[in-house]
Design a protein around this motif. Structure first.
Motif, short mmCIF file in Angstrom:
data_model
loop_
_atom_site.label_atom_id
_atom_site.label_comp_id
_atom_site.label_asym_id
_atom_site.label_seq_id
_atom_site.Cartn_x
_atom_site.Cartn_y
_atom_site.Cartn_z
N ARG A 223 0.84 -1.13 -0.12
CA ARG A 223 -0.06 -0.05 0.12
C ARG A 223 0.85 1.30 0.07
NH1 ARG A 223 -4.82 -2.31 3.78
NH2 ARG A 223 -5.99 -2.95 1.96
N GLU A 224 1.91 1.13 0.71
CA GLU A 224 3.10 2.36 0.72
C GLU A 224 3.58 2.74 -0.66
OE1 GLU A 224 5.90 3.18 4.01
OE2 GLU A 224 7.07 2.23 2.38
N THR A 225 3.98 1.54 -1.23
CA THR A 225 4.41 1.48 -2.62
C THR A 225 3.22 2.05 -3.75
OG1 THR A 225 5.83 -0.12 -2.07
CG2 THR A 225 5.39 0.16 -4.61
N LEU A 226 1.91 1.48 -3.83
CA LEU A 226 1.00 1.93 -4.48
C LEU A 226 0.61 3.33 -4.49
CD1 LEU A 226 -1.47 -1.23 -4.18
CD2 LEU A 226 -0.34 -0.41 -6.36
N GLN A 227 0.72 3.95 -3.25
CA GLN A 227 0.63 5.39 -3.08
C GLN A 227 1.48 6.23 -3.73
OE1 GLN A 227 0.07 6.50 0.94
NE2 GLN A 227 -0.39 8.73 0.50
N LEU A 228 2.95 5.86 -3.78
CA LEU A 228 3.82 6.52 -4.19
C LEU A 228 3.73 6.41 -5.81
CD1 LEU A 228 6.69 5.22 -2.06
CD2 LEU A 228 6.15 7.52 -2.17
N LEU A 229 3.53 5.15 -6.39
CA LEU A 229 3.19 5.00 -7.76
C LEU A 229 2.14 5.97 -8.37
CD1 LEU A 229 3.59 1.05 -8.16
CD2 LEU A 229 5.21 3.07 -8.66
N THR A 230 1.11 6.12 -7.30
CA THR A 230 0.18 6.90 -7.74
C THR A 230 0.39 8.33 -7.91
OG1 THR A 230 -1.75 5.48 -7.12
CG2 THR A 230 -2.25 7.87 -7.17
N THR A 231 0.97 8.85 -7.11
CA THR A 231 1.92 10.14 -6.74
C THR A 231 2.60 10.43 -8.18
OG1 THR A 231 1.85 10.19 -4.60
CG2 THR A 231 3.16 11.80 -5.47
N ALA A 232 3.35 9.43 -8.41
CA ALA A 232 4.53 9.41 -9.57
C ALA A 232 3.89 9.27 -11.00
CB ALA A 232 5.70 8.33 -9.56
N GLY A 233 2.57 8.90 -10.96
CA GLY A 233 1.90 8.67 -12.20
C GLY A 233 2.30 7.47 -13.07
N ILE A 234 2.70 6.52 -12.31
CA ILE A 234 3.09 5.09 -12.77
C ILE A 234 1.85 4.19 -12.72
CG2 ILE A 234 4.83 3.34 -12.72
CD1 ILE A 234 6.74 5.45 -11.58
N PRO A 235 1.43 3.80 -13.76
CA PRO A 235 0.56 2.90 -13.63
C PRO A 235 0.66 1.31 -13.41
CG PRO A 235 0.50 3.38 -15.86
CD PRO A 235 1.43 4.24 -15.08
N THR A 236 0.00 0.41 -12.76
CA THR A 236 0.27 -0.94 -12.60
C THR A 236 -0.51 -1.76 -13.53
OG1 THR A 236 -1.67 -1.13 -11.13
CG2 THR A 236 0.62 -0.59 -10.22
N VAL A 237 -0.23 -2.97 -13.81
CA VAL A 237 -0.63 -3.93 -14.77
C VAL A 237 -1.20 -5.11 -14.09
CG1 VAL A 237 0.31 -2.88 -16.78
CG2 VAL A 237 1.45 -4.91 -15.58
N LYS A 238 -1.97 -5.77 -14.71
CA LYS A 238 -2.42 -7.15 -13.96
C LYS A 238 -1.34 -8.30 -14.41
CE LYS A 238 -6.35 -10.14 -13.85
NZ LYS A 238 -7.78 -10.43 -14.32
N LEU A 239 -0.95 -8.83 -13.41
CA LEU A 239 0.16 -9.95 -13.49
C LEU A 239 -0.17 -11.25 -12.95
CD1 LEU A 239 3.64 -8.11 -12.82
CD2 LEU A 239 2.52 -8.67 -15.24
N THR A 240 -1.27 -11.09 -12.14
CA THR A 240 -1.88 -12.37 -11.47
C THR A 240 -3.38 -12.46 -11.94
OG1 THR A 240 -2.52 -11.55 -9.50
CG2 THR A 240 -0.33 -12.38 -9.76
N GLY A 241 -4.10 -13.19 -11.33
CA GLY A 241 -5.57 -13.40 -11.59
C GLY A 241 -6.40 -12.28 -10.87
N LEU A 242 -5.73 -11.54 -10.26
CA LEU A 242 -6.51 -10.57 -9.61
C LEU A 242 -5.63 -9.19 -10.05
CD1 LEU A 242 -8.76 -9.93 -7.55
CD2 LEU A 242 -6.78 -9.87 -5.90
#
Length: 338
Positions: A223-242
């Motif tokens: 969660r700490e990392t996801l918040q930083l990625l949002t701030t940095a404007g870096i999207p994530t992608v789906k790598l697992t079934g979720l």
């Protein structure tokens, strides 16, 4: 099996490199692995065996020329895969630079975010591309490398990789080319944030992830990392079934519910462990600075901090010096202390 003329050189062939090499050899690819003298001697005295959680098995006594110790083997390669530990990336590039022909793709299949950049800096004339190995490989016994978790290879989309795709497919190692490799790498890193939790626990991955307090440690880091990625404007992608952003919510569930739902999301062999745990057992420095440490660096670039990931970096460096198995509640409380 007739060997192909397509030559793949795997530089830094430890657990991941030997597994990839074995899979490609099983489909007839001309593979040369480059690594340490100790591994070369091991594979001269015992056959290379690669297996996976789905029942795949390949067994072969390597010829002397199939595992060597010099980067000179890359001189006539059609593709170079770099699988060294992150701390050795720049040195790997310096060793490969005199031998890799212009235009030949060099794919970094390493943990972390910035290894391809470091390779490119050391090999300015090379065609360096970022790649990602999503699965776990453990050396179960000398010469036997086992894939214990699911996933398929990904790499930066580039025309130079097109000729390699059929060989990877035939080897049961489909290679997906992506135009969003930065998001892929960060999404993989979000999963790898469990590496220090697993290493500190001393348990197999399946056993560690079955305990909610260990999962809560991972959730805090994610969660700490996801918040930083949002701030940095870096999207994530789906790598697992979720979807990646929903993984922390899944990990936070009670054990009985997580166990039931996770079967649809994760395939983990009971013997699987993190590469960070394996490094500790071998007395090697871990890649903590290239996993959780990357989150700390991102926070610093954004003018903020990442205390949970910073604490995990600290605990892993302490663990590298002094053996200690952390219980789930003990580790959770250590991360909660500000």
């Amino acid at each position: 099996m007739t060997q192909s003329t397509f030559k793949v050189v795997i530089f830094g062939a430890g657990s991941i490199g030997c597994y990839l090499g074995g899979r490609l050899l099983s489909s007839g690819v001309n593979v040369v692995m480059v690594g340490r003298k100790t591994m070369q001697e091991r594979l001269r005295s015992t056959p290379l065996t690669v297996t996976d959680y789905g029942g795949f098995r390949f067994h072969s006594q390597l010829a002397d020329h199939q595992y060597v110790t010099s980067a000179e083997a890359a001189g006539n390669a059609d593709l170079v895969l770099v699988t060294v530990k992150s701390a050795a990336t720049s040195e790997a590039g310096r060793q490969l630079a005199p031998w890799v022909a212009d235009g030949i793709p060099v794919v970094s299949l390493q943990n972390g975010i910035s290894n391809a950049e470091h390779l490119q800096a050391a090999m300015p004339k090379a065609n360096v591309l970022a790649g990602m190995v999503p699965f776990n490989v453990l050396q179960q016994k000398p010469g036997h490398f086992h894939q214990g978790t699911e996933g398929h290879l990904m790499a930066d989309r580039h025309p130079s990789l097109e000729p390699a795709l059929p060989w990877f497919e035939h080897a049961g190692l489909p290679l997906e080319l992506r135009s969003d490799i930065a998001s892929v790498m960060w999404s993989k890193l979000l999963l790898n944030l469990n590496n220090p939790v697993n290493a500190l626990s001393g348990l197999p991955l399946l056993e560690e992830l079955s305990q909610r307090d260990y999962r809560r440690c991972l959730v805090m880091a994610q969660r700490e990392t996801l918040q930083l990625l949002t701030t940095a404007g870096i999207p994530t992608v789906k790598l697992t079934g979720l979807p990646t952003k929903l993984i922390p919510s899944m990990m936070s569930l009670p054990d009985w519910l997580f166990t039931r739902l996770a079967k649809r999301m994760l395939t983990i062999d009971p013997v699987a462990r993190s590469s960070m745990w394996e490094d500790l057992q071998a007395g090697r420095p871990t890649e903590i600075d290239w996993i959780n440490g990357e989150v700390v660096k991102l926070a610093e670039k954004l003018g903020t901090d990442a205390p949970i990931n910073r604490k995990l970096v600290q605990l892993m460096h302490e663990r590298e010096k002094i053996p200690k198995a952390w219980g789930a509640r003990e580790l959770l409380l250590a991360l909660m202390i500000k």
